[in-house]
Write an enzyme that holds these catalytic residues in place. Structure first.
Site, PDB file in Angstrom:
ATOM      1  N   ASN A   1       6.567   8.335  -7.478  1.00 54.72           N
ATOM      2  CA  ASN A   1       5.269   8.115  -6.848  1.00 54.72           C
ATOM      3  C   ASN A   1       4.702   9.477  -6.465  1.00 54.72           C
ATOM      4  O   ASN A   1       5.161  10.103  -5.516  1.00 54.72           O
ATOM      5  CB  ASN A   1       5.469   7.231  -5.603  1.00 54.72           C
ATOM      6  CG  ASN A   1       4.207   7.100  -4.771  1.00 54.72           C
ATOM      7  OD1 ASN A   1       3.108   7.415  -5.236  1.00 54.72           O
ATOM      8  ND2 ASN A   1       4.350   6.639  -3.543  1.00 54.72           N
TER       9      ASN A   1
ATOM     10  N   LYS B   1       1.883  10.175  -5.278  1.00 53.71           N
ATOM     11  CA  LYS B   1       0.943  10.080  -4.148  1.00 53.71           C
ATOM     12  C   LYS B   1      -0.341  10.879  -4.458  1.00 53.71           C
ATOM     13  O   LYS B   1      -0.737  10.957  -5.610  1.00 53.71           O
ATOM     14  CB  LYS B   1       1.600  10.549  -2.851  1.00 53.71           C
ATOM     15  CG  LYS B   1       2.954   9.883  -2.601  1.00 53.71           C
ATOM     16  CD  LYS B   1       3.426  10.070  -1.192  1.00 53.71           C
ATOM     17  CE  LYS B   1       4.850   9.536  -1.071  1.00 53.71           C
ATOM     18  NZ  LYS B   1       5.311   9.490   0.305  1.00 53.71           N
TER      19      LYS B   1
ATOM     20  N   HIS C   1       3.149  -0.331  -0.427  1.00 52.44           N
ATOM     21  CA  HIS C   1       3.692   0.937   0.078  1.00 52.44           C
ATOM     22  C   HIS C   1       3.304   1.087   1.550  1.00 52.44           C
ATOM     23  O   HIS C   1       2.174   0.759   1.935  1.00 52.44           O
ATOM     24  CB  HIS C   1       3.173   2.119  -0.748  1.00 52.44           C
ATOM     25  CG  HIS C   1       3.925   3.374  -0.483  1.00 52.44           C
ATOM     26  ND1 HIS C   1       3.729   4.121   0.664  1.00 52.44           N
ATOM     27  CD2 HIS C   1       4.899   4.008  -1.179  1.00 52.44           C
ATOM     28  CE1 HIS C   1       4.549   5.159   0.647  1.00 52.44           C
ATOM     29  NE2 HIS C   1       5.274   5.117  -0.468  1.00 52.44           N
TER      30      HIS C   1
ATOM     31  N   GLU D   1       2.420   3.502   3.271  1.00 54.23           N
ATOM     32  CA  GLU D   1       1.219   4.308   3.543  1.00 54.23           C
ATOM     33  C   GLU D   1      -0.044   3.466   3.348  1.00 54.23           C
ATOM     34  O   GLU D   1      -1.022   3.620   4.084  1.00 54.23           O
ATOM     35  CB  GLU D   1       1.209   5.555   2.642  1.00 54.23           C
ATOM     36  CG  GLU D   1       2.251   6.562   3.113  1.00 54.23           C
ATOM     37  CD  GLU D   1       2.779   7.490   2.043  1.00 54.23           C
ATOM     38  OE1 GLU D   1       2.151   7.628   0.978  1.00 54.23           O
ATOM     39  OE2 GLU D   1       3.857   8.088   2.275  1.00 54.23           O
TER      40      GLU D   1
ATOM     41  N   GLU E   1      12.008   0.564   1.193  1.00 51.77           N
ATOM     42  CA  GLU E   1      11.629   1.894   1.669  1.00 51.77           C
ATOM     43  C   GLU E   1      11.527   1.881   3.188  1.00 51.77           C
ATOM     44  O   GLU E   1      10.449   1.598   3.737  1.00 51.77           O
ATOM     45  CB  GLU E   1      10.278   2.299   1.076  1.00 51.77           C
ATOM     46  CG  GLU E   1      10.282   2.396  -0.437  1.00 51.77           C
ATOM     47  CD  GLU E   1       9.274   3.439  -0.917  1.00 51.77           C
ATOM     48  OE1 GLU E   1       9.680   4.336  -1.641  1.00 51.77           O
ATOM     49  OE2 GLU E   1       8.097   3.350  -0.521  1.00 51.77           O
TER      50      GLU E   1
ATOM     51  N   GLY F   1       9.340  10.523   3.347  1.00 43.09           N
ATOM     52  CA  GLY F   1       8.718  11.836   3.552  1.00 43.09           C
ATOM     53  C   GLY F   1       9.232  12.574   4.774  1.00 43.09           C
ATOM     54  O   GLY F   1       8.653  13.569   5.196  1.00 43.09           O
TER      55      GLY F   1
ATOM     56  N   SER G   1      13.071   9.772   1.016  1.00 37.45           N
ATOM     57  CA  SER G   1      13.758  11.082   1.003  1.00 37.45           C
ATOM     58  C   SER G   1      14.957  11.109   0.058  1.00 37.45           C
ATOM     59  O   SER G   1      15.965  11.749   0.335  1.00 37.45           O
ATOM     60  CB  SER G   1      14.181  11.484   2.421  1.00 37.45           C
ATOM     61  OG  SER G   1      13.035  11.631   3.234  1.00 37.45           O
TER      62      SER G   1
HETATM   63  C1  PEP Z   1       7.614   7.145  -1.290  1.00 38.90           C
HETATM   64  O1  PEP Z   1       6.553   7.511  -0.840  1.00 38.90           O
HETATM   65  O2  PEP Z   1       7.660   6.111  -1.971  1.00 38.90           O
HETATM   66  C2  PEP Z   1       8.803   7.937  -1.026  1.00 38.90           C
HETATM   67  C3  PEP Z   1       9.970   7.395  -1.199  1.00 38.90           C
HETATM   68  O3  PEP Z   1       8.607   9.242  -0.593  1.00 38.90           O
HETATM   69  P1  PEP Z   1       9.722  10.377  -0.351  1.00 38.90           P
HETATM   70  O4  PEP Z   1      10.699  10.290  -1.481  1.00 38.90           O
HETATM   71  O5  PEP Z   1       8.964  11.649  -0.347  1.00 38.90           O
HETATM   72  O6  PEP Z   1      10.371  10.054   0.947  1.00 38.90           O
END
Ligand code: PEP
Length: 256
Positions: free
Chosen positions: A9, A11, A97, A99, A169, A175, A215
């Protein structure tokens, strides 16, 4: 049976040129090492048509959209529809997601409509769910994720489940650099597979891919991917560096 999937992703990162360069770097590797399971790239909408042309030549490499509206068309200034992303080459749509849920107020009803629209137009959906830190600390994270699934995915009929990929997630891990411990991921993934079996039967539970996201990077992915019910990763930050994303592919490829 393969349930493995690796998804990146991107973003709101990369310009169209930078995105193309990243996709081409990945292509150099994947054209010589045909992916043995689906590898999905979710670039920003402005690069989708270009990136999907690049991924189209390689089997198992696909592009998806990070967002689309629940309505098919109409007066929704600034929005992008499912038919638009489909024609631009998307095979997948990211839904739910954290976000989008928190920054853009997407609620369960909207996520359900968006999911239904994507499925109706023949796309596959990567449905994200996961608890915030409060739910983790209050020890009610399992009921929290169950409710998230019940309000969207579990409203779908069985025939749609072949086109749904789940992505756990935990919000506190996205993040933040603080990934879930492998056992924490496994606990939630096993729980989700159990409630999937209760709702749709063991066949669907055993064939649905459940990805981990938060992460996840080359230094911690081996232990996370080794978990029995972790079928792959939805990768944010580490999907922006070809070298890291390829390393993650190799680590997942080593899981059998
Ligand atoms: C995400 O936004 O789906 C995600 C897992 O981000 P990150 O790997 O940067 O934590």
């Amino acid at each position: 049976m393969n349930r493995r999937i690796l998804a990146g992703n991107w973003k709101m990162n990369t310009t169209p040129k930078e995105g193309e360069a990243l996709a081409r770097e990945l292509m150099e590797f994947f054209s010589e090492n045909n992916p043995e399971f689906p590898v999905l790239l979710f670039p920003p909408a402005t690069h989708l048509a270009n990136i999907s042309k690049i991924t189209a030549s390689i089997q198992n490499l696909s592009a998806g959209a990070q967002n689309a509206h629940s309505e098919e068309k109409g007066a929704f200034t600034g929005e992008i529809s499912v038919p638009m992303i489909k024609e631009a080459g998307a095979e997948y749509l990211l839904v739910g997601h954290s976000e989008r849920r928190t920054l853009f107020n997407e609620n369960d009803d909207f996520l359900l409509k968006k999911t239904e629209q994507a499925l109706k137009q023949g796309l596959k959906v990567v449905f994200c769910f996961g608890e915030a830190l409060e739910a983790r600390e209050a020890d009610n994270y399992l009921s929290f994720v169950q409710e998230q699934l019940e309000k969207v995915v579990f409203k779908l009929s069985e025939v749609n489940m072949g086109n749904i990929v789940l992505a756990y997630e935990p919000i506190w891990a996205i993040g933040t650099g603080k990934n879930a411990q492998p056992e924490q991921a496994q606990e939630v993934h096993a729980f989700v597979r159990k409630i999937l079996a209760e709702k749709y039967g063991t066949k669907i539970a055993e064939t649905t891919s459940i990805l981990y996201g938060g992460s996840c990077k080359p230094s911690n992915a081996k232990a996370i991917f080794a978990q029995k019910d972790v079928d792959g990763g939805l990768i944010g930050g580490a999907s922006l560096k070809a070298e890291d994303f390829i390393q993650l592919y190799k680590l997942l490829n080593a899981k059998n």
